[in-house]
Design an enzyme around this catalytic site. Structure first.
Site, short mmCIF file in Angstrom:
data_model
loop_
_atom_site.label_atom_id
_atom_site.label_comp_id
_atom_site.label_asym_id
_atom_site.label_seq_id
_atom_site.Cartn_x
_atom_site.Cartn_y
_atom_site.Cartn_z
N GLU A 146 0.82 -1.20 0.00
CA GLU A 146 0.00 0.00 0.00
C GLU A 146 0.86 1.25 0.00
O GLU A 146 2.09 1.19 0.14
CB GLU A 146 -0.93 0.01 1.22
N ARG A 302 -1.83 -8.20 12.94
CA ARG A 302 -1.66 -7.12 13.91
C ARG A 302 -0.54 -7.43 14.90
O ARG A 302 -0.30 -8.57 15.25
CB ARG A 302 -2.98 -6.86 14.63
#
Length: 428
Positions: A146, A302
């Site tokens: 990204e 995460r």
């Protein structure tokens, strides 16, 4: 060309006003974290197709001609995406554009490589893990590189710093405790040993593993360090990093991610600056408004700053333990006057399009399909097949078959228009 209606994600960390102010509409009254523009099956945009005469009979079509973008693309992938994109990525839009507004920090996270995503997704599918289960790691078989383009000052953590730089911060903290006559948390000398190892990847891994394991030692050390800082311990040249520790602990007291932040690059982007995030890069967005572009995937592992599931063994397999310079992404200006941000990924590139009143048209750098959002003023798009006017806050899907497309300033405009467009980075 199809104007779009898009899904707004109300995650708790979102700003209540930033996206609404940017797009010129009333705020919803709750947190507005991400506006998704694309065909991701989790929240596809809706294309406003002609209500009559379109010949579309898909079950997702509404009577008024509204059609989910993934369904629209599925009707004719070659027309919508182009042959090169279908060959490279399959019959799916390979990118997703988001307007992201962080009021409070997002979770510390990392994204897998394509091979890791494929293997992990297949493994969890074979094991029968429910796709919506909180301990599911891989939602799909795709990677998620990204980039973020800052629209306002934008704060983030991004990738590991050199071990020696992080060690200097912990040495400073140890000196602060000594100066104040306070007992040093036992965790700090252990981290100093970890970060002193001559093999830098091993030094970073050791310190990260010690912190991500969490437990009472990490929580207690974090509490003691924050208490010392709040009581006035000098921060010297580490103001940004140590202030971040205090702020993160306010939102996630005792969380392993609070001290992990000291291992990472602490960055501040000015409006107009961009950074890209490859697989394995540990990062967290802290505050700000930006245009985020990514490969179309929902795979996130995460590593802290979250109440959600943290799979430590899987995380450690995914993190790239290497010190990196901040992966800034400078703009490139083409001979046609196109301002492009091109990270080293095939799935996407971003074009910033600014048009002063009366300016010459700017061609869209289009390879395959494109999506567009207007954040200021109005623009007119034209192609050999038609035209479409977009006002501030509006967005559109441009099929590959629509190329070439030009952006025009609207006649009579009194101020500049600004739009952002995403297409693939495939050649040709």
């Amino acid at each position: 060309m199809y104007e779009l209606e898009n899904v707004l994600r109300p995650y708790a960390w979102g700003s209540p006003t930033a996206i609404a102010d940017l797009l010129g509409r009333p705020a919803s009254g709750g947190p507005e974290a991400e506006l998704w523009i694309g065909a991701h099956p989790g929240s596809p945009s809706v294309a406003l197709t002609p209500a009559a005469g379109a010949g579309r009979h898909a079950p997702e079509t509404h009577d008024d001609g509204r059609l989910a973008l993934d369904a629209l693309i599925a009707e004719d992938p070659e027309h919508c995406l182009g042959g090169a994109s279908v060959a490279a990525f399959g019959p799916r839009l390979p990118f997703l554009l988001k307007v992201l507004a962080a009021e409070t920090p997002l979770s510390l996270q990392v994204h897998p490589t394509l091979d890791q995503a494929r293997e992990g997704f297949a493994r969890e599918e074979a094991a029968g893990v429910d796709p919506s289960a909180p301990d599911r790691n891989y939602k799909d078989a795709f990677h998620k590189p990204e980039m973020i383009f800052a629209l306002t000052p934008f704060e983030a953590l991004c990738g590991f710093r050199p071990a020696a730089v992080s060690r200097a911060v912990f040495q400073h903290l140890a000196a602060c405790f000594d100066l104040a006559g306070l007992e040093l948390p036992p965790l700090v000398p252990l981290l100093l040993e970890d970060l002193a190892q001559p093999d830098e990847p091993e030094a970073l891994r050791s310190a990260f593993e010690r912190l991500i394991a969490g437990g009472e030692d990490v929580s207690h050390a974090t509490e003691m360090i924050v208490a010392a800082l709040v009581s006035g311990a000098p921060m010297d040249s580490h103001v940004a990093e140590l202030t971040t520790v205090v702020n993160l602990n306010h939102d996630y007291p005792g969380d392993p991610g609070v001290l992990i932040s000291l291992l990472l690059n602490r960055i501040s982007l000015a409006p107009g600056e961009a950074v890209y995030l490859p697989a394995g890069n540990v990062h967290a967005y802290l505050h700000g408004l930006g245009i985020e572009v990514m490969a179309s995937s929902d795979n996130v592992l995460r590593g802290g700053l979250t109440p959600k599931f943290v799979d430590v063994p899987e995380l450690l397999k995914t993190v790239a333990f290497e010190a990196v310079a901040v992966p800034m992404l400078p703009a490139e200006t083409t001979m046609l006057g196109q301002e492009l941000f091109r990270p080293p990924f095939r799935e996407f590139q971003l074009q910033r399009i600014e048009l002063a009143p009366g300016a010459e048209p700017v061609p869209l750098a289009q390879s395959g399909a494109a999506v567009v959002i207007v954040t200021s003023g109005s623009v007119r798009l034209d192609s050999p097949k038609g035209e479409l006017r977009l006002e501030r806050g509006a967005s559109a899907f441009l099929p590959a078959a629509e190329a070439p497309v030009n952006f025009h300033a609207v006649s009579g405009a009194t101020g500049p228009a600004l739009a952002f467009a995403v297409t693939t980075a495939l050649e040709g």
